[in-house]
Design a protein around this motif. Structure first.
Motif, PDB file in Angstrom:
ATOM      1  N   LEU A   1       0.847  -1.196   0.000  1.00 54.60           N
ATOM      2  CA  LEU A   1       0.000   0.000   0.000  1.00 54.60           C
ATOM      3  C   LEU A   1       0.881   1.244   0.000  1.00 54.60           C
ATOM      4  O   LEU A   1       0.834   2.075   0.903  1.00 54.60           O
ATOM      5  CB  LEU A   1      -0.954   0.006   1.193  1.00 54.60           C
ATOM      6  N   TRP A   2       1.691   1.377  -1.031  1.00 52.00           N
ATOM      7  CA  TRP A   2       2.640   2.491  -1.100  1.00 52.00           C
ATOM      8  C   TRP A   2       1.943   3.842  -1.083  1.00 52.00           C
ATOM      9  O   TRP A   2       2.499   4.827  -0.596  1.00 52.00           O
ATOM     10  CB  TRP A   2       3.494   2.377  -2.358  1.00 52.00           C
ATOM     11  N   GLU A   3       0.731   3.912  -1.626  1.00 53.39           N
ATOM     12  CA  GLU A   3       0.002   5.176  -1.641  1.00 53.39           C
ATOM     13  C   GLU A   3      -1.034   5.251  -0.528  1.00 53.39           C
ATOM     14  O   GLU A   3      -1.889   6.136  -0.524  1.00 53.39           O
ATOM     15  CB  GLU A   3      -0.662   5.370  -3.007  1.00 53.39           C
ATOM     16  N   GLY A   4      -0.949   4.338   0.436  1.00 49.52           N
ATOM     17  CA  GLY A   4      -1.895   4.332   1.537  1.00 49.52           C
ATOM     18  C   GLY A   4      -3.154   3.572   1.206  1.00 49.52           C
ATOM     19  O   GLY A   4      -3.349   3.079   0.087  1.00 49.52           O
ATOM     20  N   SER A   5      -4.021   3.440   2.200  1.00 44.91           N
ATOM     21  CA  SER A   5      -5.256   2.684   2.029  1.00 44.91           C
ATOM     22  C   SER A   5      -6.400   3.399   2.720  1.00 44.91           C
ATOM     23  O   SER A   5      -6.195   4.201   3.650  1.00 44.91           O
ATOM     24  CB  SER A   5      -5.104   1.280   2.618  1.00 44.91           C
TER      25      SER A   5
ATOM     26  N   PRO B   1      -3.739   7.558   3.352  1.00 46.84           N
ATOM     27  CA  PRO B   1      -3.069   8.434   2.382  1.00 46.84           C
ATOM     28  C   PRO B   1      -2.739   9.790   3.000  1.00 46.84           C
ATOM     29  O   PRO B   1      -3.543  10.379   3.724  1.00 46.84           O
ATOM     30  CB  PRO B   1      -4.117   8.568   1.270  1.00 46.84           C
TER      31      PRO B   1
ATOM     32  N   VAL C   1      -6.651  -3.300   1.411  1.00 51.07           N
ATOM     33  CA  VAL C   1      -5.913  -2.247   0.722  1.00 51.07           C
ATOM     34  C   VAL C   1      -6.802  -1.745  -0.413  1.00 51.07           C
ATOM     35  O   VAL C   1      -7.032  -2.446  -1.399  1.00 51.07           O
ATOM     36  CB  VAL C   1      -4.571  -2.753   0.167  1.00 51.07           C
ATOM     37  N   THR C   2      -7.326  -0.538  -0.229  1.00 57.16           N
ATOM     38  CA  THR C   2      -8.249   0.024  -1.207  1.00 57.16           C
ATOM     39  C   THR C   2      -7.800   1.415  -1.613  1.00 57.16           C
ATOM     40  O   THR C   2      -7.560   2.251  -0.740  1.00 57.16           O
ATOM     41  CB  THR C   2      -9.673   0.076  -0.620  1.00 57.16           C
TER      42      THR C   2
ATOM     43  N   TYR D   1      -6.716  -1.394  -4.644  1.00 59.28           N
ATOM     44  CA  TYR D   1      -5.597  -2.353  -4.689  1.00 59.28           C
ATOM     45  C   TYR D   1      -4.430  -1.813  -5.489  1.00 59.28           C
ATOM     46  O   TYR D   1      -3.277  -2.225  -5.300  1.00 59.28           O
ATOM     47  CB  TYR D   1      -6.061  -3.689  -5.269  1.00 59.28           C
ATOM     48  N   THR D   2      -4.704  -0.854  -6.361  1.00 59.99           N
ATOM     49  CA  THR D   2      -3.646  -0.263  -7.185  1.00 59.99           C
ATOM     50  C   THR D   2      -2.704   0.622  -6.378  1.00 59.99           C
ATOM     51  O   THR D   2      -1.696   1.097  -6.917  1.00 59.99           O
ATOM     52  CB  THR D   2      -4.265   0.565  -8.320  1.00 59.99           C
ATOM     53  N   SER D   3      -2.988   0.821  -5.098  1.00 55.92           N
ATOM     54  CA  SER D   3      -2.082   1.581  -4.231  1.00 55.92           C
ATOM     55  C   SER D   3      -0.686   0.989  -4.229  1.00 55.92           C
ATOM     56  O   SER D   3       0.304   1.702  -4.023  1.00 55.92           O
ATOM     57  CB  SER D   3      -2.635   1.610  -2.798  1.00 55.92           C
TER      58      SER D   3
END
Length: 323
Positions: A186-190, A219, A251-252, A254-256
């Motif tokens: 989750l690099w961009e957060g969730s 995020p 993780v929402t 999932y593209t995070s």
């Protein structure tokens, strides 16, 4: 003493104990290529069952402090669990799998909250990520390197463990990590899926306000700002694998976890295998995801990732009789 001060005191105690390494003399070294294979379960729930029926037991295949990496597999692997996970509960597949593949594999439970009642007391990944969890994993990496004589480790993380691994590689122990293999990152957060997932756990709901890690994965949090310092979540010179599932409910979106990078491979496990319905938990024991991880750890010897029918939570679906 507030909860953060107590957590920092616990970290200091763990750090002091971490360097008391016993039984690691060269005369007692274990050659990982000579070990007998052990069974590899591909159901994530196996770990929870093991923790309940064998309290205090080590993860099969892991934490042999006499293990010395071979020339073919020169780096030990450290498994970094997710939110509310642990050394045993999160890794029933990867302990035995990496053992059988000839790795020295190690795992720990990090970030447990101090001075809280059961069951919260046995859940890891709940404390402050930067003040508690990253230092604990960093100290564990130091211990692994000292015990094995290796110069670098590879990290395999799941969920929050991917953020912790990323921070260890980038700011905690720069230069000591070669590869970060991330499962459900989750690099961009969730969004709030992780917090909602804990609401129904007995004894946990009333403790949610004491769980710093939950808000730190949102995020824009300070933790994510630190991870993204310099414009990328990735550390220079470190190789990354990101394996995600379209069915991730925690993780929402999932593209995070699908952030491009110069030394980064991004994988959606359903691409080329639509019958794989692993969600956030099952992906941590998913055989297809495991093959991608093995390829990231040993890119010189790639294998074709398996494609099997996977049920959410339960894992591989047995083939019908006579098929």
């Amino acid at each position: 003493m507030n909860i953060i001060d107590a957590a920092r005191a616990a970290v200091a105690a763990v750090a002091a104990a971490a360097f008391v390494v016993t039984g690691t003399g060269a005369a007692h070294a274990t050659d990982p290529t000579s070990r007998a294979p052990i069974p590899v379960p591909y159901s994530f729930l196996t770990g929870a069952g093991m923790a309940l029926t064998q309290p205090g037991a080590e993860l099969p295949g892991a934490n042999d402090w006499t293990c010395r990496p071979s020339a073919a597999k020169p780096r030990p692997v450290v498994l970094v669990h997710g939110t509310s996970g642990g050394a045993v509960t999160n890794w029933p597949t990867y302990g035995p799998l990496l053992h059988n593949e000839g790795y020295c594999v190690f795992t720990l439970t990090y970030g447990a909250l101090p001075d809280v009642p059961w069951p919260v007391s046995v859940l890891g990944g709940l404390s402050d990520i930067t003040a508690v969890s990253v230092p604990q994993v960093g100290e564990f990496v130091d211990r692994v390197l000292a015990a094995t004589g290796a110069q670098q480790v590879d990290l395999v993380g799941h969920s929050q463990g991917t953020l912790v691994s990323g921070l260890v590689a980038k700011v905690g122990r720069p230069g000591k990590v070669h590869t970060v293999a991330s499962i459900a990152p989750l690099w961009e957060g969730s969004g709030g899926g992780m917090r909602r997932s804990l609401d129904g756990v007995p004894g946990v709901s009333e403790q949610l306000g004491q769980i710093p890690a939950l808000s730190q994965m949102s995020p824009g949090s300070e933790v994510l700002q630190l991870l993204w310092s310099g414009g990328s979540p990735y550390a220079p010179g470190v190789r990354y694998l990101n394996v995600v599932t379209r069915y991730d409910q925690l993780v929402t979106p999932y593209t995070s976890g699908l952030v491009p990078g110069p030394m980064t491979t991004n994988v959606v496990i359903q691409d080329g295998c639509e019958q794989d319905h692993a969600e956030h938990l099952a992906i941590a024991s998913d055989p297809r995801a495991a093959d991608f991880v093995l390829n990231a750890l040993d890119p010189a010897n790639p294998r074709a990732p398996r494609c099997e029918a996977i049920a959410p939570y339960l894992g591989p679906i047995p083939a019908p009789p006579g098929s």
